[in-house]
Motif scaffolding. Sequence first.
Motif, short mmCIF file in Angstrom:
data_model
loop_
_atom_site.label_atom_id
_atom_site.label_comp_id
_atom_site.label_asym_id
_atom_site.label_seq_id
_atom_site.Cartn_x
_atom_site.Cartn_y
_atom_site.Cartn_z
N UNK A 246 0.86 -1.12 -0.19
CA UNK A 246 0.03 -0.02 -0.06
C UNK A 246 0.93 1.25 0.03
N UNK A 247 2.14 1.04 0.08
CA UNK A 247 2.86 2.49 0.28
C UNK A 247 4.07 2.19 -0.84
N UNK A 248 4.44 1.09 -1.22
CA UNK A 248 5.22 1.05 -2.31
C UNK A 248 5.04 0.18 -3.57
N UNK A 249 3.95 -0.29 -3.67
CA UNK A 249 3.41 -1.40 -4.67
C UNK A 249 2.38 -0.86 -5.75
N UNK A 250 1.45 -1.63 -5.95
CA UNK A 250 0.32 -1.34 -7.21
C UNK A 250 -0.54 -0.11 -6.85
N UNK A 251 -0.69 0.29 -5.50
CA UNK A 251 -1.65 1.45 -5.03
C UNK A 251 -0.81 2.69 -5.96
N UNK A 252 0.35 2.89 -5.94
CA UNK A 252 0.85 4.00 -6.75
C UNK A 252 0.26 3.92 -8.35
N UNK A 253 0.33 2.72 -8.69
CA UNK A 253 -0.54 2.74 -10.23
C UNK A 253 -1.88 2.97 -10.13
N UNK A 254 -2.82 2.63 -9.38
CA UNK A 254 -4.02 2.87 -9.21
C UNK A 254 -4.32 4.10 -9.22
N UNK A 255 -3.53 4.64 -8.13
CA UNK A 255 -3.90 6.23 -8.06
C UNK A 255 -3.42 7.25 -9.07
N UNK A 256 -2.24 6.87 -9.74
CA UNK A 256 -1.87 7.69 -10.92
C UNK A 256 -2.85 7.72 -11.92
N UNK A 257 -3.30 6.43 -12.24
CA UNK A 257 -4.41 6.24 -13.07
C UNK A 257 -5.71 6.96 -13.06
N UNK A 258 -6.08 6.98 -11.77
CA UNK A 258 -7.35 7.38 -11.24
C UNK A 258 -7.22 9.22 -11.24
N UNK A 259 -6.24 9.61 -10.48
CA UNK A 259 -5.99 10.78 -10.18
C UNK A 259 -5.29 11.90 -11.44
N UNK A 260 -4.48 10.90 -12.43
CA UNK A 260 -3.85 11.84 -13.27
C UNK A 260 -4.32 11.31 -14.61
N UNK A 261 -4.99 10.52 -14.89
CA UNK A 261 -5.35 10.14 -16.27
C UNK A 261 -6.89 9.73 -16.26
N UNK A 262 -7.58 10.12 -15.56
CA UNK A 262 -9.12 9.74 -15.69
C UNK A 262 -9.97 11.14 -15.89
N UNK A 263 -10.63 11.07 -17.31
CA UNK A 263 -11.12 12.13 -17.66
C UNK A 263 -11.95 12.96 -16.59
#
Length: 521
Positions: A246-263
Amino acid sequence: MLLAPLDLAVLAIYVIALMSIAWWVSREKAGHEKDTNDYFLAGSSLPWWAIGASLVASNISAEQIIGMSGSGYAIGLAIASYEWMAAITLIIVGAWLLPIFLKRKIYTMPQFLQQRYDSRVRLTMALFWLSVYVFVNLTAVLWLGALAINTLTGLDLTASLVVLATLSLAYSLYGGLKAVALTDIIQVVLLVAGGLFLSYASLDLLGNGNGMFAGLDRLTSELPEKFNMILTPENEHYMSLPGISVLLGGLWVINLSYWGFNQYIIQRALAAKDLKEARKGIAFAAFLKLLMPVLVVLPGIAAVLLLPPLDRPDQAYPQLMGLMPVGLKGLIFAALVAAILSSLASMTNSISTIFTMDLYAHARPNKSQHHYVKVGRITSVSALVIALVTAQPLLGDSEQAFQFIQEFTGFFTPGIVVLFLLGMFWKKATANGALIAAVGSAVLSLAAKMWLPEVPFMDRVGYVFLSCLALAVVVSLLESKGKDHANAISLDDIDFSTDGSYRLSAVIVIVILICLYSAWW
């Protein structure tokens, strides 16, 4: 019915105020007719407070409030990582991603992909996002929101669906993004006020009337296991929140997709009058995200001691509302409705933006601005009608539906992050490399789910991300033969520097996160 006449009066006042303000801010000066920039990007004039409030209001809906409170009941404070890690993700988006998007003056994420890659990537991702927003996100918010209203008021499910759809259109259809974003400040005020009241009242009940701190002390002493932020493999909920991932793994990918590339999220920042204003809004949203677990997770944990054993964790929030005084109950219910309406309005506006600007305008260019705005409004209505018809058949079981949504979107998240990050920061990335990442994400995720079921969902997202990154790099290198792509983005003229207030906000967010995780490791 859990709501008394006074509660319904509070709800009615909220609805009337929302509609009135939405219509007031949607007015145009005499002789001016809304164009696409007005309707889809609020005339590129949103102030920071509207951007921040709208980012959070668009994100939080019935499934987050009820679902996260239920996770607090079942898992504990560890579920707050989704909110707290989102805060630092927002800071990163504002510092490194947003300057590129605003410099390109884009309306939509597919438009950026067209500029950076080619029309195939734009069309593929536009169709993907439209499908997901209509048949997954929009139906989920409608269905789970209707279930919440049905539980709390006894209103028929079909009627609840129609009421939510009608209300969201009534205040957003004419004004577009401006009406949505500027009224979201009301939604956030209600959301915060209602959540704080529920948290305070729940803790005060636990403290036998001696205040919230007495209740919090009882909660931490009687349920210490609910305050572990990093779960061990022995924990029954480890598959949902796999320890240090939750600090170093897949949660970063999930969050970047949602907050950075989600219309329907990033569209608020794209509508800012300038980069500085957008960053101030993002910093405001980051602080609101730090607060969210106090509003929804803490009451869920309190419900373990306040309520008898529940059949399903998601019953915690509605049952807690039943313990609240008359009037206050109406305020909390209004906050829940506010969250639902804001998410519905945001999604329909983003659906209409992608359809109109990425599909319709390309198929029928050179039409008038009034024509495209009209198409956008028709698209909003059509999307909600489709969601109304398909909500119950697709998402008949709310508990399974939420898990399905997380799993479904997680299939595509790694590839989306790869194609955007490479497109923004690596000049040799090619269109075929991007398409391989997008398609490979779904294929590899499905294969991992079938053949490696023991791997936690969050870890699987991280592994698939690395695999898609490797695939995209290899394909791009083979194609480019060492040369930069023709549409590569030059970062030389993009100013990534931040002002003192943004840097201070970033430091404060990081320090708060370090303190939180240190206290409840």
